[in-house]
Design a protein around this motif. Structure first.
Motif, PDB file in Angstrom:
ATOM      1  N   GLU A  34       0.830  -1.208   0.000  1.00  0.00           N
ATOM      2  CA  GLU A  34       0.000   0.000   0.000  1.00  0.00           C
ATOM      3  C   GLU A  34       0.864   1.259   0.000  1.00  0.00           C
ATOM      4  N   ALA A  35       1.931   1.245   0.801  1.00  0.00           N
ATOM      5  CA  ALA A  35       2.817   2.405   0.865  1.00  0.00           C
ATOM      6  C   ALA A  35       3.499   2.643  -0.473  1.00  0.00           C
ATOM      7  N   TRP A  36       3.938   1.558  -1.126  1.00  0.00           N
ATOM      8  CA  TRP A  36       4.619   1.738  -2.409  1.00  0.00           C
ATOM      9  C   TRP A  36       3.642   2.171  -3.500  1.00  0.00           C
ATOM     10  N   ASN A  37       2.485   1.517  -3.570  1.00  0.00           N
ATOM     11  CA  ASN A  37       1.500   1.881  -4.592  1.00  0.00           C
ATOM     12  C   ASN A  37       1.024   3.322  -4.439  1.00  0.00           C
TER      13      ASN A  37
ATOM     14  N   LEU B 167       1.760 -12.912  -2.252  1.00  0.00           N
ATOM     15  CA  LEU B 167       0.881 -11.803  -1.893  1.00  0.00           C
ATOM     16  C   LEU B 167       1.492 -10.476  -2.320  1.00  0.00           C
ATOM     17  N   LEU B 168       2.774 -10.289  -2.049  1.00  0.00           N
ATOM     18  CA  LEU B 168       3.451  -9.049  -2.422  1.00  0.00           C
ATOM     19  C   LEU B 168       3.386  -8.819  -3.928  1.00  0.00           C
ATOM     20  N   SER B 169       3.652  -9.861  -4.692  1.00  0.00           N
ATOM     21  CA  SER B 169       3.659  -9.736  -6.157  1.00  0.00           C
ATOM     22  C   SER B 169       2.312  -9.257  -6.676  1.00  0.00           C
ATOM     23  N   ILE B 170       1.246  -9.865  -6.199  1.00  0.00           N
ATOM     24  CA  ILE B 170      -0.088  -9.514  -6.701  1.00  0.00           C
ATOM     25  C   ILE B 170      -0.488  -8.113  -6.248  1.00  0.00           C
ATOM     26  N   LEU B 171      -0.214  -7.775  -4.990  1.00  0.00           N
ATOM     27  CA  LEU B 171      -0.615  -6.455  -4.491  1.00  0.00           C
ATOM     28  C   LEU B 171       0.155  -5.326  -5.172  1.00  0.00           C
ATOM     29  N   LEU B 172       1.332  -5.615  -5.728  1.00  0.00           N
ATOM     30  CA  LEU B 172       2.106  -4.572  -6.406  1.00  0.00           C
ATOM     31  C   LEU B 172       1.757  -4.444  -7.892  1.00  0.00           C
ATOM     32  N   PHE B 173       0.729  -5.163  -8.350  1.00  0.00           N
ATOM     33  CA  PHE B 173       0.323  -5.074  -9.755  1.00  0.00           C
ATOM     34  C   PHE B 173       0.097  -3.642 -10.243  1.00  0.00           C
ATOM     35  N   PRO B 174      -0.588  -2.784  -9.473  1.00  0.00           N
ATOM     36  CA  PRO B 174      -0.787  -1.414  -9.982  1.00  0.00           C
ATOM     37  C   PRO B 174       0.525  -0.723 -10.354  1.00  0.00           C
ATOM     38  N   SER B 175       1.550  -0.893  -9.524  1.00  0.00           N
ATOM     39  CA  SER B 175       2.845  -0.267  -9.812  1.00  0.00           C
ATOM     40  C   SER B 175       3.582  -0.989 -10.934  1.00  0.00           C
TER      41      SER B 175
ATOM     42  N   LYS C  61       0.292 -17.630 -16.690  1.00  0.00           N
ATOM     43  CA  LYS C  61      -0.790 -17.971 -17.606  1.00  0.00           C
ATOM     44  C   LYS C  61      -1.951 -16.993 -17.506  1.00  0.00           C
ATOM     45  N   ARG C  62      -2.230 -16.518 -16.299  1.00  0.00           N
ATOM     46  CA  ARG C  62      -3.385 -15.654 -16.087  1.00  0.00           C
ATOM     47  C   ARG C  62      -3.118 -14.188 -16.429  1.00  0.00           C
ATOM     48  N   LEU C  63      -1.863 -13.835 -16.574  1.00  0.00           N
ATOM     49  CA  LEU C  63      -1.544 -12.442 -16.894  1.00  0.00           C
ATOM     50  C   LEU C  63      -1.720 -12.205 -18.391  1.00  0.00           C
ATOM     51  N   PRO C  64      -2.618 -11.309 -18.793  1.00  0.00           N
ATOM     52  CA  PRO C  64      -2.764 -11.022 -20.218  1.00  0.00           C
ATOM     53  C   PRO C  64      -1.552 -10.267 -20.750  1.00  0.00           C
ATOM     54  N   ALA C  65      -1.278 -10.425 -22.028  1.00  0.00           N
ATOM     55  CA  ALA C  65      -0.107  -9.778 -22.626  1.00  0.00           C
ATOM     56  C   ALA C  65      -0.135  -8.266 -22.417  1.00  0.00           C
ATOM     57  N   GLU C  66      -1.348  -7.689 -22.435  1.00  0.00           N
ATOM     58  CA  GLU C  66      -1.442  -6.229 -22.320  1.00  0.00           C
ATOM     59  C   GLU C  66      -1.034  -5.715 -20.942  1.00  0.00           C
ATOM     60  N   SER C  67      -0.969  -6.590 -19.939  1.00  0.00           N
ATOM     61  CA  SER C  67      -0.514  -6.148 -18.616  1.00  0.00           C
ATOM     62  C   SER C  67       0.963  -5.793 -18.641  1.00  0.00           C
ATOM     63  N   GLY C  68       1.715  -6.449 -19.527  1.00  0.00           N
ATOM     64  CA  GLY C  68       3.145  -6.170 -19.636  1.00  0.00           C
ATOM     65  C   GLY C  68       3.976  -6.738 -18.507  1.00  0.00           C
ATOM     66  N   ILE C  69       3.393  -7.630 -17.684  1.00  0.00           N
ATOM     67  CA  ILE C  69       4.110  -8.219 -16.557  1.00  0.00           C
ATOM     68  C   ILE C  69       4.498  -9.649 -16.900  1.00  0.00           C
ATOM     69  N   ASN C  70       5.741 -10.015 -16.649  1.00  0.00           N
ATOM     70  CA  ASN C  70       6.177 -11.391 -16.849  1.00  0.00           C
ATOM     71  C   ASN C  70       6.791 -11.933 -15.564  1.00  0.00           C
ATOM     72  N   VAL C  71       6.713 -13.251 -15.409  1.00  0.00           N
ATOM     73  CA  VAL C  71       7.149 -13.918 -14.185  1.00  0.00           C
ATOM     74  C   VAL C  71       8.255 -14.913 -14.518  1.00  0.00           C
TER      75      VAL C  71
ATOM     76  N   GLY D 138       4.064   5.700  -8.645  1.00  0.00           N
ATOM     77  CA  GLY D 138       5.178   5.629  -9.589  1.00  0.00           C
ATOM     78  C   GLY D 138       5.283   4.235 -10.180  1.00  0.00           C
ATOM     79  N   PRO D 139       6.172   4.073 -11.150  1.00  0.00           N
ATOM     80  CA  PRO D 139       6.317   2.768 -11.788  1.00  0.00           C
ATOM     81  C   PRO D 139       7.214   1.834 -10.979  1.00  0.00           C
ATOM     82  N   LEU D 140       6.969   0.550 -11.117  1.00  0.00           N
ATOM     83  CA  LEU D 140       7.873  -0.483 -10.625  1.00  0.00           C
ATOM     84  C   LEU D 140       8.202  -1.374 -11.813  1.00  0.00           C
ATOM     85  N   HIS D 141       9.479  -1.471 -12.130  1.00  0.00           N
ATOM     86  CA  HIS D 141       9.890  -2.240 -13.308  1.00  0.00           C
ATOM     87  C   HIS D 141      10.303  -3.669 -12.973  1.00  0.00           C
ATOM     88  N   VAL D 142      10.913  -3.851 -11.804  1.00  0.00           N
ATOM     89  CA  VAL D 142      11.387  -5.186 -11.428  1.00  0.00           C
ATOM     90  C   VAL D 142      11.133  -5.415  -9.941  1.00  0.00           C
ATOM     91  N   LEU D 143      10.395  -6.492  -9.636  1.00  0.00           N
ATOM     92  CA  LEU D 143      10.249  -6.946  -8.263  1.00  0.00           C
ATOM     93  C   LEU D 143      11.072  -8.215  -8.124  1.00  0.00           C
TER      94      LEU D 143
END
Length: 384
Positions: free
Chosen positions: A140-143, A185-193, A251-261, A147-152
């Protein structure tokens, strides 16, 4: 095992439906177990030869525009990852339990870097993976910075060798919480960033020990008595759970999200884990330094996965081919194949659903966050 319905979140069968089609597996078969241990031994004996083509430290591409969060970055591999990213120009956030130690490190690095260029762009934020409330508050504090987050980089982990079974205040076995549940949990909650930083990456520092791991999704705390708990079981199972969860997340992340694991193996590395070893094992551990990586060598596969420009394309290629597991990069910075059990897509879906339940997120959390909706977690509302 492959299923034709695993590539789409809308048409994917529920975990219960998948599991009902086959008898529930309760342990690794002896052949799987033996192959796993042979791989671990092979990795230890030959990892230095396999990675002999790599420079140390690993040269990094330009990272001046990247913002990176690194968990567990006051010691071992995480410390090397944070330092090298910062010295290469990235904005680095050390997500740590011990803020004092992190700030002392930052001061030390700044002094050593003085005169070589601009001051390092590095800061520390508090994160305790043994508390899911802490994970939620950190996200919550980071989101809130918008700002952007490029790499977790989910680097923090524990391996309490030989220790009795312990549970977090949230009630979960400590290896499972620190190595899998809290990073998930951290990975999913940081999706907005991460979406703001698209193309972005989630890098999970895994382990070759997942090859001897097994996850009983009906007993992830290992309390039923069906299996006798050992610290090795706790550690290897948590690392396998991380790969299984990451595979379904990709698998659940759509390409348009731009997030890869990506999951990575750092190899077998001499870190603080040795302090938990029995004395006689510690002696053997330090007698074979040639075979074991130092933290700088162990950081290379993570740094490669976090910065290589072709990594997103590789992840999308695996998804297009309906490959049952996420990208897995070995200690030699080359793609590798996770364990046979990691390919079991049926239990991977079960791990996915069980994990979301344990960390207090709805099953459609990923889809809702990608669409820009808010998602409530049952943790984090109250202060400690």
């Amino acid at each position: 095992m492959e299923t034709t319905s695993s590539s789409s979140s809308t048409s994917s069968p529920s975990a219960a439906e998948l599991i009902s089609k086959s008898k529930r597996k309760e342990a690794l078969g002896w052949m799987e177990w033996l192959r796993g241990w042979l791989y671990v031994i092979y990795e230890m004996l030959f990892q230095r030869i396999l990675a002999s083509h790599l420079q140390n430290p690993l040269p990094l591409p330009p990272v001046n525009d990247l913002t990176c969060i690194v968990t567990g970055s006051t010691s071992g591999i995480g410390r090397e990852i944070a330092r090298q990213l910062a010295e290469s120009g990235a904005h680095v956030v050390m997500a740590v339990r011990n803020l004092k130690a992190a700030n002392e490190l930052i001061q030390k690095w700044q002094e050593e870097w003085s005169g070589k260029g601009l001051p390092l762009n590095i800061e520390a934020m508090e994160l305790d993976l043994l508390s899911l409330d802490s994970v939620v508050r950190f996200a919550e504090a980071w989101n809130a910075r918008l700002g952007p987050l490029h790499v977790l980089i989910n680097n923090a982990g524990i391996f309490s060798i030989g220790e009795p079974q312990k549970f977090s205040k949230d009630g979960y076995e400590e290896h499972m919480q620190v190595n899998h549940l809290a990073p998930a949990l951290l990975s999913i909650l940081l999706f907005p960033s991460l979406i703001r930083g698209s193309p972005s990456r989630i890098i999970n520092v895994n382990s070759v020990m997942h090859y001897v791991g097994f996850v009983d999704t009906e007993d992830m705390n290992v309390v039923s008595g069906r299996r006798k708990y050992t610290s090795l079981m706790g550690y290897s199972g948590s690392k396998l759970a991380q790969i299984k969860f990451s595979s379904i997340l990709q698998k659940r992340l759509p390409a348009e999200s731009g997030i890869n694991v990506v999951c990575v193996s750092p190899g077998i590395v001499s870190t603080n884990v040795a302090r938990d070893l029995p004395k006689i094992v510690q002696a053997a551990y330090h007698l074979i330094p040639y075979f074991i990586f130092n933290p700088q060598e162990g950081s290379r596969s993570t740094l490669f996965s976090a910065t290589d420009p072709q990594m997103p394309e590789y992840c999308e290629l695996l998804k297009a081919d309906d490959w049952p597991v996420c990208a897995f990069i070995s200690q030699d910075c080359r793609p590798a194949n996770p364990s046979e059990e990691a390919h079991n897509i049926e239990t991977s879906y079960k791990v996915w659903e069980k994990t979301l339940d344990l960390v207090g997120l709805p099953l459609d959390a990923v889809e809702r966050l990608v669409e820009g909706d808010e998602v409530k977690c049952r943790y984090g509302a109250q202060e400690e």
